[in-house]
Design a protein around this motif. Structure first.
Motif, short mmCIF file in Angstrom:
data_model
loop_
_atom_site.label_atom_id
_atom_site.label_comp_id
_atom_site.label_asym_id
_atom_site.label_seq_id
_atom_site.Cartn_x
_atom_site.Cartn_y
_atom_site.Cartn_z
N GLN A 180 10.10 5.33 -1.95
CA GLN A 180 8.84 5.62 -1.28
C GLN A 180 7.76 4.66 -1.77
OE1 GLN A 180 8.64 8.11 1.21
NE2 GLN A 180 10.85 7.88 0.86
N LEU A 181 7.10 4.00 -0.81
CA LEU A 181 6.10 2.98 -1.12
C LEU A 181 4.83 3.20 -0.32
CD1 LEU A 181 8.29 -0.25 -0.95
CD2 LEU A 181 7.21 0.63 -3.02
N PRO A 182 3.66 2.86 -0.89
CA PRO A 182 2.44 2.81 -0.08
C PRO A 182 2.47 1.58 0.81
CG PRO A 182 1.97 2.02 -2.28
CD PRO A 182 3.40 2.49 -2.29
N SER A 183 1.66 1.56 1.85
CA SER A 183 1.65 0.41 2.76
C SER A 183 0.86 -0.76 2.20
CB SER A 183 1.07 0.82 4.12
OG SER A 183 -0.25 1.34 3.96
N THR A 184 -0.02 -0.49 1.22
CA THR A 184 -0.80 -1.56 0.59
C THR A 184 -0.87 -1.32 -0.91
OG1 THR A 184 -2.90 -0.37 0.90
CG2 THR A 184 -2.23 -1.90 2.65
N VAL A 185 -1.04 -2.41 -1.64
CA VAL A 185 -1.22 -2.36 -3.10
C VAL A 185 -2.35 -3.32 -3.44
CG1 VAL A 185 -0.21 -2.87 -5.35
CG2 VAL A 185 1.19 -1.80 -3.58
N GLY A 186 -3.31 -2.85 -4.22
CA GLY A 186 -4.43 -3.70 -4.61
C GLY A 186 -3.97 -4.95 -5.33
N GLY A 187 -4.47 -6.11 -4.92
CA GLY A 187 -4.10 -7.37 -5.53
C GLY A 187 -2.97 -8.10 -4.82
N ILE A 188 -2.39 -7.46 -3.79
CA ILE A 188 -1.32 -8.08 -3.01
C ILE A 188 -1.71 -8.04 -1.54
CG2 ILE A 188 1.10 -7.93 -2.30
CD1 ILE A 188 1.71 -6.64 -4.96
N SER A 189 -1.61 -9.17 -0.87
CA SER A 189 -1.91 -9.20 0.55
C SER A 189 -0.64 -8.85 1.32
CB SER A 189 -2.40 -10.59 0.98
OG SER A 189 -1.43 -11.58 0.70
N GLY A 190 -0.76 -7.96 2.27
CA GLY A 190 0.40 -7.59 3.07
C GLY A 190 1.14 -6.38 2.51
#
Length: 309
Positions: free
Chosen positions: A205-215
């Motif tokens: 399970q993953l979020p759709s965005t992570v701070g510091g990463i584009s995409g």
């Protein structure tokens, strides 16, 4: 920086400087690396060679609670005991198993014929079971028997047999984290499969965005995983923009380290601690974690000690 391993004449460079087959941290916080040699680095940064010729062709590396080490070599899983004695823990010699063929749910460890790739011991569950990636199968080894806990029958887009990721891991609750890939299909973060101690498997399970990463973090390509000894995993991944270490747990993900330097052969001169999210050096290839210590090493001339909190 934990250690400079750029001296090409040293065994520590053979273990970490180029291709790395395994990395693990022992119960005494010593770091072990496996490449063309098996070496140990203690907490005072003293380096000792454990094996040279006997480590050739080996991959996967685990430190057990009693201080012994496990790795895969040929078609067997081997144990390195006191005085660097090497013995066979699992796997019969002779013809290897053809990937994809059915196997029993349980079999004697010394009778099994592992698949065409080197069997990779990659994690230890709380009950002491050693998890082994055997091409398309994950086995749990305990008390001299292997129990099949996962098998993939998937093929790549090019019709190739998919093999289990060599940098797989297990978390503190015993959940295995694996992925599959082939010569033409790279493993991605979103492809990670979890298998818990009840035998239930599913996608991470993953979020759709992570701070510091584009995409979307799911499309990042994987190089290595390390369990966090709780309910999550550290993932070493990359894309065209840079290299990253993510901490993934409970459906969340945070950026732990980031580098936009792609030349891993360059020197890394870190005289003092810096922000791991702004690394001026390339991020090494493999990860090991134990008791709050996260080490990145392999395919670079140095080892990095990364704070996780």
């Amino acid at each position: 920086m934990l250690l400079d391993v750029s001296d090409t004449a040293s065994d520590v460079n053979l273990a970490f400087g180029s291709s790395v087959g395994g990395i693990t941290i022992g119960p005494d916080n010593s770091l072990y690396g496996l490449g063309a040699a098996l070496i140990r680095i203690d907490k005072n940064r003293k380096v000792r060679t454990v094996l040279t010729e006997q480590a050739h062709g080996a991959a996967g590396l685990l430190a057990q609670s009693d201080g012994t080490l496990l790795f895969g070599q040929g078609h067997q899983v081997k144990k390195v005991g006191p005085n660097a004695t090497v013995s066979v823990l699992a796997g019969a010699s002779g013809t290897s198993r053809k990937p994809g063929q059915p196997v029993p749910s349980s079999v004697s460890a010394t009778a099994v014929h592992f698949g065409g790739d080197i069997p990779i011991p990659f994690g230890i569950r709380p009950d002491g079971s050693v998890l082994i990636a055997d091409t398309d199968i994950v086995w749990a080894l305990k008390d001299g028997r292997l129990s099949r806990i996962y098998q993939t029958s998937a093929k790549s887009a090019a019709g190739e047999q998919l093999s289990l990721f060599a940098g797989s891991t297990v978390d503190g609750k015993g959940t295995a984290y694996v992925a599959t890939g082939s010569q033409t299909q790279q493993e991605h973060v979103g492809d990670i499969i979890t298998t818990d101690t009840n035998g239930q498997s599913g996608k991470i399970q993953l979020p759709s965005t992570v701070g510091g990463i584009s995409g979307n973090p799911a499309v990042l390509k994987l190089t290595w995983l390390a369990g966090d000894e709780s309910d999550g995993v550290f993932a070493r991944a990359y894309d065209d923009s840079g290299d990253y270490v993510l901490h993934i747990h409970s459906g969340q993900a945070e950026l732990v380290a980031r580098s936009t330097t792609v030349n891993s052969t360059s020197k890394c001169a870190l005289a003092h601690p810096i922000d791991a999210k702004k690394l001026p050096c390339a991020l090494p290839y493999a990860l090991a974690y134990h008791s709050g210590t996260l080490i990145a090493g392999g395919e670079s001339g140095y080892l990095l000690d990364i704070a996780t909190k």
